[in-house]
Design an enzyme around this catalytic site. Structure first.
Site, PDB file in Angstrom:
ATOM      1  N   THR A 214     -75.404  66.800  27.987  1.00 58.78           N
ATOM      2  CA  THR A 214     -74.210  66.157  28.520  1.00 58.78           C
ATOM      3  C   THR A 214     -74.263  66.105  30.044  1.00 58.78           C
ATOM      4  OG1 THR A 214     -72.837  66.865  26.694  1.00 58.78           O
ATOM      5  CG2 THR A 214     -71.732  66.689  28.815  1.00 58.78           C
TER       6      THR A 214
ATOM      7  N   ARG B 127     -67.480  63.321  14.460  1.00 60.21           N
ATOM      8  CA  ARG B 127     -67.415  64.643  15.118  1.00 60.21           C
ATOM      9  C   ARG B 127     -67.161  64.448  16.624  1.00 60.21           C
ATOM     10  NH1 ARG B 127     -70.193  67.114  19.653  1.00 60.21           N
ATOM     11  NH2 ARG B 127     -70.247  69.342  19.337  1.00 60.21           N
TER      12      ARG B 127
ATOM     13  N   GLY C 168     -66.783  66.619  20.339  1.00 60.21           N
ATOM     14  CA  GLY C 168     -67.062  67.914  20.971  1.00 60.21           C
ATOM     15  C   GLY C 168     -66.005  68.298  21.993  1.00 60.21           C
ATOM     16  N   ASP C 169     -66.390  69.216  22.867  1.00 61.07           N
ATOM     17  CA  ASP C 169     -65.466  69.728  23.884  1.00 61.07           C
ATOM     18  C   ASP C 169     -65.257  68.758  25.048  1.00 61.07           C
ATOM     19  OD1 ASP C 169     -68.346  70.313  24.375  1.00 61.07           O
ATOM     20  OD2 ASP C 169     -67.576  70.899  26.344  1.00 61.07           O
TER      21      ASP C 169
ATOM     22  N   THR D 170     -71.249  72.172  29.656  1.00 62.39           N
ATOM     23  CA  THR D 170     -72.237  71.649  28.718  1.00 62.39           C
ATOM     24  C   THR D 170     -72.653  72.802  27.816  1.00 62.39           C
ATOM     25  OG1 THR D 170     -74.348  70.510  28.431  1.00 62.39           O
ATOM     26  CG2 THR D 170     -74.186  72.010  30.302  1.00 62.39           C
ATOM     27  N   GLY D 171     -73.065  72.453  26.606  1.00 68.00           N
ATOM     28  CA  GLY D 171     -73.371  73.470  25.600  1.00 68.00           C
ATOM     29  C   GLY D 171     -72.738  73.024  24.299  1.00 68.00           C
TER      30      GLY D 171
ATOM     31  N   GLY E 100     -70.241  72.249  21.789  1.00 69.58           N
ATOM     32  CA  GLY E 100     -68.796  72.041  21.875  1.00 69.58           C
ATOM     33  C   GLY E 100     -67.984  72.919  20.939  1.00 69.58           C
TER      34      GLY E 100
HETATM   35  N1  ASP Z   1     -70.889  69.756  24.925  1.00 70.15           N
HETATM   36  C1  ASP Z   1     -71.465  68.639  24.221  1.00 70.15           C
HETATM   37  C2  ASP Z   1     -70.879  68.552  22.828  1.00 70.15           C
HETATM   38  O1  ASP Z   1     -70.780  69.547  22.148  1.00 70.15           O
HETATM   39  C3  ASP Z   1     -72.955  68.690  24.102  1.00 70.15           C
HETATM   40  C4  ASP Z   1     -73.733  68.990  25.356  1.00 70.15           C
HETATM   41  O2  ASP Z   1     -73.239  69.647  26.261  1.00 70.15           O
HETATM   42  O3  ASP Z   1     -74.883  68.562  25.439  1.00 70.15           O
HETATM   43  O4  ASP Z   1     -70.562  67.470  22.403  1.00 70.15           O
END
Ligand code: ASP
Length: 235
Positions: free
Chosen positions: A145, A173, A175-176, A196-197, A199
């Site tokens: 992200t 779906r 995410g965060d 990022t990470g 979600g």
């Molecule tokens: N945070 C993002 C999600 O879960 C993914 C990412 O950070 O790459 O959608």
């Protein structure tokens, strides 16, 4: 560079973060816009958000199919709509009504399709929810992200994020990233952050809101981020 250029010519933090994230969406090198991870069905569905620390105004989109300039639409929602978050294909209907907004199509590149095929070979049947949670780290193998934070010469803070989510996500779906308090926060005099990470974990602890609370309580941004991540891991 795109964001810095806005700031160096006296521009606002909010414009700088939108410029920075827009350029990363367009390049196709990151997990956003053209470079998005693909869903289980091999499609692009994007999430994005912007937040202005001056007034906590916030605009976001979630699960929008095939859109490349996602952060620009989130920004128009922030400035032109009485609402904060639009989801799915209806966000594109809204985009069509916005004066001067040109939606740009995101289509999976041959490289992304090859990557999707490789992931699908490893997951011949749709993974269960439990499997997905265990595997989430594993599918996060590249191109995270994108996010940007900025502080301008007037002391204004802003944050923006844009993402294709995670590889092989179930269609629908979210995410965060598009959720204020989870994937981003901006508040003048306090903090601007973008996450990022995975979600599913970031949302459960409202990570950005946790960082905000820790800064509000007197921690430095570095301490607040480290401690909030530590708390996430513990939970
Ligand atoms: N945070 C993002 C999600 O879960 C993914 C990412 O950070 O790459 O959608």
């Amino acid at each position: 560079e795109s964001g810095a250029e806005v700031l160096s010519t006296g521009g606002a933090a909010i414009d700088a973060v939108v410029a920075a994230v827009s350029s990363m969406e367009a390049g196709g090198a990151f997990n956003a816009g053209q470079g998005s991870c693909l869903t289980l069905d091999g499609e692009i569905e994007v999430d994005a958000a912007v937040m202005d620390g001056a007034d906590l105004s916030y605009g976001a989109i979630a699960g929008v199919p095939g859109l490349s300039n996602a952060v620009a639409l989130a920004e128009r929602i922030r400035t032109d709509s009485p609402h904060c978050l639009f989801a799915g294909p209806n966000a594109l209907k809204l985009a069509a009504q916005l004066d001067g907004f040109e939606p740009e199509a995101a289509t999976p590149s041959p490289e992304r399709i090859r990557k999707w095929e490789a992931h699908r070979r490893e997951n011949p049947v749709a993974p269960s929810l439990a499997d997905q949670l265990t595997a989430l780290g594993g599918t996060h193998d590249e191109g995270d992200t994108v996010g940007a934070v900025a502080l301008d010469s007037n002391g204004q803070l802003a944050a923006a994020v844009s993402t294709g989510g995670i590889w092989l996500k179930q269609p629908g779906r979210v995410g965060d990233s598009p959720l204020a308090g989870a994937g981003l926060w901006a508040e003048n005099g306090c903090v601007a952050c973008a996450a990022t990470g995975t979600g599913e974990f970031i949302m459960r602890v409202a990570l950005a809101a946790d960082i905000r609370a820790r800064v509000q309580a007197g921690r430095t941004v570095t301490e607040a981020s480290r401690d909030a991540l530590g708390a996430l891991r513990e939970r």
